[in-house]
Design a protein around this motif. Sequence first.
Motif, mmCIF file in Angstrom:
data_model
loop_
_atom_site.group_PDB
_atom_site.id
_atom_site.type_symbol
_atom_site.label_atom_id
_atom_site.label_comp_id
_atom_site.label_asym_id
_atom_site.label_seq_id
_atom_site.Cartn_x
_atom_site.Cartn_y
_atom_site.Cartn_z
ATOM 1 N N GLU A 14 3.961 28.423 -9.557
ATOM 2 C CA GLU A 14 5.120 29.190 -10.014
ATOM 3 C C GLU A 14 4.876 30.665 -9.726
ATOM 4 O OE1 GLU A 14 5.679 28.132 -14.111
ATOM 5 O OE2 GLU A 14 6.653 26.248 -13.577
ATOM 6 N N LEU A 15 5.936 31.366 -9.351
ATOM 7 C CA LEU A 15 5.830 32.762 -8.926
ATOM 8 C C LEU A 15 5.150 33.643 -9.964
ATOM 9 C CD1 LEU A 15 6.414 34.975 -6.903
ATOM 10 C CD2 LEU A 15 8.760 35.079 -7.782
ATOM 11 N N ASN A 16 5.554 33.542 -11.222
ATOM 12 C CA ASN A 16 4.938 34.390 -12.248
ATOM 13 C C ASN A 16 3.444 34.097 -12.400
ATOM 14 O OD1 ASN A 16 5.799 31.878 -13.550
ATOM 15 N ND2 ASN A 16 5.171 32.818 -15.452
ATOM 16 N N GLN A 17 3.057 32.842 -12.229
ATOM 17 C CA GLN A 17 1.638 32.476 -12.326
ATOM 18 C C GLN A 17 0.853 32.972 -11.114
ATOM 19 O OE1 GLN A 17 0.015 31.058 -14.993
ATOM 20 N NE2 GLN A 17 1.967 31.478 -15.986
ATOM 21 N N LEU A 18 1.483 32.959 -9.942
ATOM 22 C CA LEU A 18 0.833 33.476 -8.739
ATOM 23 C C LEU A 18 0.478 34.952 -8.917
ATOM 24 C CD1 LEU A 18 -0.035 33.150 -5.755
ATOM 25 C CD2 LEU A 18 2.299 33.819 -5.145
ATOM 26 N N LEU A 19 1.394 35.713 -9.476
ATOM 27 C CA LEU A 19 1.134 37.138 -9.697
ATOM 28 C C LEU A 19 -0.046 37.331 -10.647
ATOM 29 C CD1 LEU A 19 4.821 38.387 -9.992
ATOM 30 C CD2 LEU A 19 3.310 38.544 -8.008
ATOM 31 N N LYS A 20 -0.134 36.473 -11.665
ATOM 32 C CA LYS A 20 -1.253 36.546 -12.615
ATOM 33 C C LYS A 20 -2.561 36.115 -11.943
ATOM 34 C CE LYS A 20 -2.305 33.385 -15.759
ATOM 35 N NZ LYS A 20 -2.267 32.514 -16.927
ATOM 36 N N LEU A 21 -2.524 35.011 -11.225
ATOM 37 C CA LEU A 21 -3.745 34.465 -10.629
ATOM 38 C C LEU A 21 -4.329 35.358 -9.537
ATOM 39 C CD1 LEU A 21 -2.633 30.731 -10.443
ATOM 40 C CD2 LEU A 21 -4.385 31.693 -11.963
ATOM 41 N N THR A 22 -3.501 36.162 -8.900
ATOM 42 C CA THR A 22 -3.989 37.082 -7.872
ATOM 43 C C THR A 22 -4.368 38.443 -8.446
ATOM 44 O OG1 THR A 22 -1.713 37.693 -7.325
ATOM 45 C CG2 THR A 22 -2.759 35.986 -5.962
ATOM 46 N N GLY A 23 -4.177 38.627 -9.758
ATOM 47 C CA GLY A 23 -4.574 39.864 -10.409
ATOM 48 C C GLY A 23 -3.563 40.996 -10.280
ATOM 49 N N CYS A 25 -0.871 41.207 -12.022
ATOM 50 C CA CYS A 25 -0.403 41.500 -13.384
ATOM 51 C C CYS A 25 -1.371 40.826 -14.355
ATOM 52 C CB CYS A 25 1.041 41.049 -13.596
ATOM 53 S SG CYS A 25 1.284 39.286 -13.485
ATOM 54 N N ASP A 26 -1.276 41.205 -15.622
ATOM 55 C CA ASP A 26 -2.241 40.738 -16.619
ATOM 56 C C ASP A 26 -1.949 39.366 -17.198
ATOM 57 O OD1 ASP A 26 -3.658 43.094 -16.333
ATOM 58 O OD2 ASP A 26 -2.540 44.103 -17.926
ATOM 59 N N SER A 27 -0.675 38.949 -17.160
ATOM 60 C CA SER A 27 -0.317 37.673 -17.787
ATOM 61 C C SER A 27 0.900 37.081 -17.105
ATOM 62 C CB SER A 27 -0.003 37.894 -19.271
ATOM 63 O OG SER A 27 1.183 38.674 -19.398
ATOM 64 N N GLY A 28 1.172 35.818 -17.409
ATOM 65 C CA GLY A 28 2.376 35.178 -16.893
ATOM 66 C C GLY A 28 3.631 35.872 -17.387
#
Length: 73
Positions: A14-23, A25-28
């Motif tokens: 999921e897009l929001n999780q990708l942003l979190k997993l790549t660092g 952003c800090d959270s989903g």
Amino acid sequence: MQRLTFELDRDFVELNQLLKLTGLCDSGGAGKQLVASGAVRVDGVVELRKTCKIHAGQRVTIGGAEIEVLPAR
């Protein structure tokens, strides 16, 4: 531009999780806010769906960063 790669270990992320997993952003939740603000592009098109399914071969850009999503090896 900062170039990142992300290797999928499943069919999609999921897009929001990708942003979190790549660092990027800090959270989903923070990822959802970034997407909702119109700051995220998927394959060059603004994406407003927070949980959009991102598959291998797609590129996600936000600010000065680009994420290339790779298939699992």
